[in-house]
Scaffold this motif. Structure first.
Motif, PDB file in Angstrom:
ATOM      1  N   TYR A 126      85.580 -54.705  86.519  1.00  0.00           N
ATOM      2  CA  TYR A 126      85.177 -55.663  86.180  1.00  0.00           C
ATOM      3  C   TYR A 126      84.018 -55.667  86.352  1.00  0.00           C
ATOM      4  O   TYR A 126      83.574 -55.238  87.704  1.00  0.00           O
ATOM      5  N   PRO A 127      83.255 -56.603  85.614  1.00  0.00           N
ATOM      6  CA  PRO A 127      81.645 -56.234  86.285  1.00  0.00           C
ATOM      7  C   PRO A 127      81.487 -57.719  87.498  1.00  0.00           C
ATOM      8  O   PRO A 127      82.324 -58.761  87.489  1.00  0.00           O
ATOM      9  N   ASP A 128      80.610 -57.985  88.688  1.00  0.00           N
ATOM     10  CA  ASP A 128      80.564 -58.225  89.320  1.00  0.00           C
ATOM     11  C   ASP A 128      78.998 -58.976  89.132  1.00  0.00           C
ATOM     12  O   ASP A 128      78.360 -58.503  88.005  1.00  0.00           O
ATOM     13  N   GLN A 148      84.949 -49.781  91.350  1.00  0.00           N
ATOM     14  CA  GLN A 148      86.674 -50.054  92.008  1.00  0.00           C
ATOM     15  C   GLN A 148      87.878 -51.102  91.021  1.00  0.00           C
ATOM     16  O   GLN A 148      88.915 -50.387  90.939  1.00  0.00           O
ATOM     17  N   THR A 149      86.716 -51.620  90.824  1.00  0.00           N
ATOM     18  CA  THR A 149      87.786 -53.133  89.369  1.00  0.00           C
ATOM     19  C   THR A 149      87.974 -52.897  88.299  1.00  0.00           C
ATOM     20  O   THR A 149      89.004 -53.269  87.727  1.00  0.00           O
ATOM     21  N   ASN A 163      74.510 -58.462  95.040  1.00  0.00           N
ATOM     22  CA  ASN A 163      76.146 -58.914  95.053  1.00  0.00           C
ATOM     23  C   ASN A 163      76.546 -59.739  95.364  1.00  0.00           C
ATOM     24  O   ASN A 163      76.724 -60.424  96.709  1.00  0.00           O
ATOM     25  N   ASN A 168      81.675 -53.036  88.323  1.00  0.00           N
ATOM     26  CA  ASN A 168      82.356 -52.776  89.691  1.00  0.00           C
ATOM     27  C   ASN A 168      82.708 -51.184  89.594  1.00  0.00           C
ATOM     28  O   ASN A 168      84.121 -51.961  89.276  1.00  0.00           O
ATOM     29  N   LYS A 176      76.980 -56.209  86.848  1.00  0.00           N
ATOM     30  CA  LYS A 176      76.983 -54.997  86.631  1.00  0.00           C
ATOM     31  C   LYS A 176      78.436 -54.577  86.760  1.00  0.00           C
ATOM     32  O   LYS A 176      79.189 -55.049  87.847  1.00  0.00           O
ATOM     33  N   TYR A 225      75.220 -60.960  90.199  1.00  0.00           N
ATOM     34  CA  TYR A 225      74.682 -60.648  90.791  1.00  0.00           C
ATOM     35  C   TYR A 225      73.557 -61.969  91.106  1.00  0.00           C
ATOM     36  O   TYR A 225      73.360 -62.257  90.065  1.00  0.00           O
ATOM     37  N   GLU A 239      79.395 -61.848  94.153  1.00  0.00           N
ATOM     38  CA  GLU A 239      80.343 -62.010  93.348  1.00  0.00           C
ATOM     39  C   GLU A 239      81.853 -62.784  94.125  1.00  0.00           C
ATOM     40  O   GLU A 239      82.154 -63.447  94.243  1.00  0.00           O
ATOM     41  N   SER A 240      82.114 -62.529  95.830  1.00  0.00           N
ATOM     42  CA  SER A 240      82.435 -63.389  96.412  1.00  0.00           C
ATOM     43  C   SER A 240      82.220 -64.349  97.218  1.00  0.00           C
ATOM     44  O   SER A 240      83.245 -65.449  96.632  1.00  0.00           O
TER      45      SER A 240
END
Length: 230
Positions: free
Chosen positions: A81-83, A78-79, A90, A76, A74, A85, A92-93
């Protein structure tokens, strides 16, 4: 200008994802991080107790569970770019940690895992207009891609980049440990039975050991214009 498929392969921590993300954003293509998909499967294994303290994978249970591993992307806002899932969460981190990095290559080498991920990746790219990076995109996932790039850099430089990335995120990391992990992943990627890491015959080689990110991005954008104009 026609829509094409762009396959970027290469060694771990050599900047493939950074290049691919930037290019996709620049030209309005969809970006898919295939490595994130294997990392998500690895995280699923860790969270589900399918990897023991010695690093052994419960292959029978994982194969049974694979239909329950749902990986999506999905955007993001804010960035830009896709995160990634995993089953709607989520991650990503979490998939970028050293714990996942230390186990992802053995998980990704399992034939049934690769079969499931390749099928999902091919489904994502049927409409073209896609940039995908990984280990076997130009050789297995999209062998007919109009633009194939194979990226490499020295192990020492790749380890330093990974170390700097983790430090920037506030994570404790050992450069020596990361270098050993890079070398181990290289060996597994090059010697696995299914879809080993190799440069496709028609891929353009890029050694970015001495290049910065803007230089890499400019180089890749030039290759895109050349391929899309043919």
């Amino acid at each position: 200008m026609k829509k094409i498929t762009i396959a970027i392969d290469g060694y771990s921590s050599c900047g493939k994802s950074t290049m691919a993300k930037a290019l996709a954003k620049e030209i309005g293509y969809i970006y898919i991080d295939s490595g994130a998909m294997y990392r998500a499967v690895t995280l699923y294994c860790l969270d589900s107790g399918l990897i023991d303290k010695e690093g052994n994978i419960n292959k029978l249970r994982l194969e049974t569970c694979m239909p329950d591993v749902r990986i999506t992307f999905k955007l993001n806002p804010q960035t830009g770019y896709p995160d990634t899932y995993l089953n709607g969460v989520n991650v990503e981190s979490r998939i970028r940690t050293m714990e996942v990095s230390s186990h992802v290559s053995p998980v990704a080498a399992l034939p049934f895992v690769r079969e499931a991920m390749v099928a999902a990746q091919q489904a994502m790219g049927r409409a073209k207009g896609i940039v995908m990076d990984g280990r076997d995109i130009g050789t297995t996932v999209f062998p007919d891609a109009e633009l194939k790039v194979f990226v490499t850099a020295t192990a020492q430089i790749r380890a330093r980049r990974r170390y700097d990335e983790l430090q920037a995120k506030g994570e404790n990391a050992s450069l020596a440990e990361i270098l050993e992990n890079v070398k181990q992943r290289d060996y597994i990627d090059l010697h696995r039975e299914v879809s080993p890491l190799r440069q496709a015959a028609d891929a353009i080689l890029l050694d970015n050991s001495e290049m910065n990110i803007p230089q890499q991005s400019a180089w890749l954008l030039d290759r895109f214009h050349e391929a899309a104009a043919e």
